[in-house]
Design a protein around this motif. Structure first.
Motif, PDB file in Angstrom:
ATOM      1  N   MET A 211      29.813  56.644  -0.014  1.00 13.70           N
ATOM      2  CA  MET A 211      28.630  57.412  -0.396  1.00 13.70           C
ATOM      3  C   MET A 211      28.923  58.188  -1.679  1.00 13.70           C
ATOM      4  N   SER A 212      27.968  58.194  -2.616  1.00 15.08           N
ATOM      5  CA  SER A 212      28.113  58.961  -3.842  1.00 15.08           C
ATOM      6  C   SER A 212      27.558  60.364  -3.633  1.00 15.08           C
ATOM      7  N   ILE A 213      27.868  61.276  -4.581  1.00 20.19           N
ATOM      8  CA  ILE A 213      27.330  62.625  -4.448  1.00 20.19           C
ATOM      9  C   ILE A 213      25.822  62.633  -4.707  1.00 20.19           C
ATOM     10  N   ALA A 214      25.317  61.631  -5.453  1.00 19.17           N
ATOM     11  CA  ALA A 214      23.873  61.526  -5.636  1.00 19.17           C
ATOM     12  C   ALA A 214      23.184  61.225  -4.312  1.00 19.17           C
ATOM     13  N   GLU A 215      23.810  60.363  -3.520  1.00 18.25           N
ATOM     14  CA  GLU A 215      23.231  60.025  -2.221  1.00 18.25           C
ATOM     15  C   GLU A 215      23.306  61.202  -1.263  1.00 18.25           C
ATOM     16  N   ALA A 216      24.377  61.978  -1.361  1.00 19.94           N
ATOM     17  CA  ALA A 216      24.520  63.149  -0.480  1.00 19.94           C
ATOM     18  C   ALA A 216      23.610  64.283  -0.926  1.00 19.94           C
ATOM     19  N   GLY A 217      23.337  64.358  -2.245  1.00 22.44           N
ATOM     20  CA  GLY A 217      22.547  65.456  -2.776  1.00 22.44           C
ATOM     21  C   GLY A 217      23.399  66.691  -3.006  1.00 22.44           C
ATOM     22  N   GLU A 218      22.873  67.598  -3.830  1.00 22.24           N
ATOM     23  CA  GLU A 218      23.645  68.795  -4.179  1.00 22.24           C
ATOM     24  C   GLU A 218      24.038  69.595  -2.948  1.00 22.24           C
ATOM     25  N   PHE A 219      23.095  69.807  -2.042  1.00 23.80           N
ATOM     26  CA  PHE A 219      23.402  70.673  -0.904  1.00 23.80           C
ATOM     27  C   PHE A 219      24.229  69.947   0.150  1.00 23.80           C
ATOM     28  N   GLY A 220      24.092  68.630   0.194  1.00 22.02           N
ATOM     29  CA  GLY A 220      24.975  67.858   1.055  1.00 22.02           C
ATOM     30  C   GLY A 220      26.400  67.913   0.550  1.00 22.02           C
ATOM     31  N   LEU A 221      26.571  67.835  -0.783  1.00 19.44           N
ATOM     32  CA  LEU A 221      27.896  67.968  -1.387  1.00 19.44           C
ATOM     33  C   LEU A 221      28.486  69.336  -1.081  1.00 19.44           C
ATOM     34  N   ILE A 222      27.693  70.372  -1.290  1.00 22.43           N
ATOM     35  CA  ILE A 222      28.190  71.731  -1.053  1.00 22.43           C
ATOM     36  C   ILE A 222      28.600  71.910   0.409  1.00 22.43           C
ATOM     37  N   ALA A 223      27.799  71.383   1.317  1.00 19.13           N
ATOM     38  CA  ALA A 223      28.125  71.506   2.742  1.00 19.13           C
ATOM     39  C   ALA A 223      29.450  70.822   3.059  1.00 19.13           C
ATOM     40  N   ARG A 224      29.666  69.627   2.479  1.00 13.32           N
ATOM     41  CA  ARG A 224      30.924  68.915   2.716  1.00 13.32           C
ATOM     42  C   ARG A 224      32.115  69.684   2.150  1.00 13.32           C
ATOM     43  N   VAL A 225      31.926  70.249   0.964  1.00  7.86           N
ATOM     44  CA  VAL A 225      33.014  70.990   0.326  1.00  7.86           C
ATOM     45  C   VAL A 225      33.339  72.260   1.105  1.00  7.86           C
TER      46      VAL A 225
END
Length: 312
Positions: free
Chosen positions: A1-15
């Motif tokens: 999965m790319s960060i575009a697919e996860a979205g900004e807030f999905g990325l932040i949540a994972r981090v």
């Protein structure tokens, strides 16, 4: 999965899921700002930027490696002031097709390196960018100590070093020539081993000047010499050339002292101490401060590379 697919807030949540708070963090990620304790009432702050293609390559280093390096570059600056790191703030600018797993590895590396000194990643920002860039700001606490500046060296002082030197530069040369061994040198480039505790210990022992060796020993000691208006002489016999470094230098046709004196990224600490000072554990004498200006090696001008300059 790319960060575009996860979205900004999905990325932040994972981090954020990779992060852990330590006692100096009164409020971690989740609000507009974090709150970090500052018992000393003075905050030490430093910022470094790592740009893909300039500071790291993803085919050479994992996301975790880059996280360790990005954190270490900043945490070492805090230690070089005689302070204890307390927190990191991280800005990530990345292409939309960056793998989400790589970003998670980056967060893990940042958090793991910060954990070595009991510091937390307390917040940051993300943005889309064609160039992968990691910007880190570190905060620290002096614990009542006087900060150790670059400008305090005096003639007669001893020059000392804590930490390994030249290994990261050797690893970079190995990688740039298309090799992956010796592993110890390559790993030294990928992940610094910083003597964080040596900074506050040097301050407590009365160090007169100190600096993080990030761009090359001679170049960084030159900053102390210039700020203190003194001369510095370094002894080559103060450095042990490991068998792996010696063998790699012979194979690659490189003088190993070019790595030791001119190579950066190990993030050793260099400091000056008054004559007669008992050096703290982990510190070793490598030279002297004298009247005059500039830097010499074994009493002579150094003709090899002195260090890294981003614009040269």
């Amino acid at each position: 999965m790319s960060i575009a697919e996860a979205g900004e807030f999905g990325l932040i949540a994972r981090v954020v899921a990779k992060l852990e708070n330590y006692p100096t963090t009164l409020l971690g990620p989740g609000d507009d700002s974090a709150i970090v304790a500052a018992p000393d009432k003075r905050v030490v702050a430093s910022t470094d930027v790592l740009v893909e293609g300039r500071h790291f390559r993803r085919d050479w280093s994992s996301g975790a490696d880059v996280g360790h390096r990005a954190a270490a570059a900043n945490l070492a600056d805090i230690a070089a002031m005689g302070a204890t790191p307390t927190a990191l703030l991280v800005g990530l600018c990345a292409p939309a097709d960056l793998e989400l797993a790589w970003a998670e590895e980056l967060a893990g590396g940042l958090a793991d390196e910060a954990a070595l000194v009991g510091a937390s990643v307390v917040g940051g920002d993300t943005s889309a960018s064609p160039t992968l860039t990691v910007a880190v700001t570190a905060l620290g606490d002096l614990g009542g100590r006087k900060p150790v500046l670059r400008s305090g060296a005096e003639p007669g002082d001893v020059v000392a070093l804590a930490g390994r030197i030249g290994h990261a530069a050797a690893g970079y040369t190995v990688l740039s020539r298309g090799f992956r061994t010796p592993k110890a040198l390559v790993e030294a480039y990928r992940r610094p081993s910083v003597p964080y505790a040596a900074g506050p210990a040097a301050a407590d022992a009365g160090a007169t000047a100190m600096i993080d060796v990030s761009d090359g020993l001679l170049q960084d000691l030159g900053h102390i010499a210039a700020a203190s208006v003194v001369g510095v002489d370094i002894r080559t016999d103060a450095f042990e050339v490991s068998d792996q470094m010696r063998d790699a230098a012979a194979a690659l046709g490189v003088d190993p002292y070019q790595w030791i004196l001119g190579g950066g990224d190990d993030h050793a600490l260099a400091a000056t101490f008054p004559p007669g000072t008992t050096l703290p554990d982990g510190w070793r004498e490598i030279g002297k401060v004298h009247e005059g200006t500039g830097l010499t090696v074994d009493g002579r001008a150094w003709s090899g590379p002195a260090g890294w300059d981003h614009f040269k």
